[in-house]
Each structure stands twice: as C-alpha cells, then as structure tokens.
Design a protein around this motif. Sequence first.
Motif, PDB file in Angstrom:
ATOM      1  N   ARG A   3       0.822  -1.195   0.000  1.00 24.30           N
ATOM      2  CA  ARG A   3       0.000   0.000   0.000  1.00 24.30           C
ATOM      3  C   ARG A   3       0.872   1.267   0.000  1.00 24.30           C
ATOM      4  O   ARG A   3       0.577   2.236  -0.692  1.00 24.30           O
ATOM      5  N   LYS A   4       1.964   1.237   0.767  1.00 22.90           N
ATOM      6  CA  LYS A   4       2.874   2.386   0.830  1.00 22.90           C
ATOM      7  C   LYS A   4       3.567   2.592  -0.512  1.00 22.90           C
ATOM      8  O   LYS A   4       3.749   3.722  -0.958  1.00 22.90           O
ATOM      9  N   ALA A   5       3.950   1.494  -1.156  1.00 28.20           N
ATOM     10  CA  ALA A   5       4.612   1.596  -2.448  1.00 28.20           C
ATOM     11  C   ALA A   5       3.657   2.186  -3.484  1.00 28.20           C
ATOM     12  O   ALA A   5       4.054   3.014  -4.306  1.00 28.20           O
ATOM     13  N   GLN A   6       2.414   1.763  -3.444  1.00 31.67           N
ATOM     14  CA  GLN A   6       1.430   2.287  -4.384  1.00 31.67           C
ATOM     15  C   GLN A   6       1.234   3.789  -4.144  1.00 31.67           C
ATOM     16  O   GLN A   6       1.185   4.567  -5.099  1.00 31.67           O
ATOM     17  N   GLY A   7       1.171   4.203  -2.916  1.00 34.25           N
ATOM     18  CA  GLY A   7       1.024   5.621  -2.593  1.00 34.25           C
ATOM     19  C   GLY A   7       2.220   6.428  -3.060  1.00 34.25           C
ATOM     20  O   GLY A   7       2.070   7.536  -3.582  1.00 34.25           O
ATOM     21  N   ALA A   8       3.406   5.868  -2.901  1.00 30.89           N
ATOM     22  CA  ALA A   8       4.624   6.567  -3.329  1.00 30.89           C
ATOM     23  C   ALA A   8       4.660   6.711  -4.843  1.00 30.89           C
ATOM     24  O   ALA A   8       5.027   7.768  -5.375  1.00 30.89           O
ATOM     25  N   ILE A   9       4.271   5.662  -5.549  1.00 31.69           N
ATOM     26  CA  ILE A   9       4.273   5.720  -7.012  1.00 31.69           C
ATOM     27  C   ILE A   9       3.241   6.735  -7.507  1.00 31.69           C
ATOM     28  O   ILE A   9       3.516   7.516  -8.426  1.00 31.69           O
ATOM     29  N   GLU A  10       2.069   6.745  -6.888  1.00 34.83           N
ATOM     30  CA  GLU A  10       1.054   7.726  -7.272  1.00 34.83           C
ATOM     31  C   GLU A  10       1.555   9.143  -7.010  1.00 34.83           C
ATOM     32  O   GLU A  10       1.337  10.051  -7.827  1.00 34.83           O
TER      33      GLU A  10
END
Length: 61
Positions: A3-10
């Motif tokens: 979830r954190k990785a997805q937020g960072a990519i967004e």
Amino acid sequence: MKRKAQGAIEYLFMIAAALIIIAIVIRYLRGAGESTGSTINQGQSAINSKLSQELSEALSD
C-alpha cells in the motif's frame, strides 16, 4: 508494505504530471515573450526612423 509503495508511485506520478504542465507553460510563455519582444523592436525601429526623418527635415528648412 504494498500500500505504501502504491502511494509513493502515485505521488511520483503526480509530481511528474505537475512538472510536465509547468514545462509546457514555461515554453508557451517564452514563445509569447519572444514574439512580443520582436514586435516592440519593430515598433521602436519605426519610431526611430520617423524621428530621424522629421529631425532632418526640420533642420534642413
């Protein structure tokens, strides 16, 4: 963790999109500034030549 990785990519995509928009705006403004500068130079040149002509006619009379 995913979830954190997805937020960072967004977040990175949003920054990239903002930078692209800023680059487009700067390019547009730079182009507009150059055309305005050339118009001003042409006007100034026309005024200078007209003033020179008027002065030379006034001095020759």
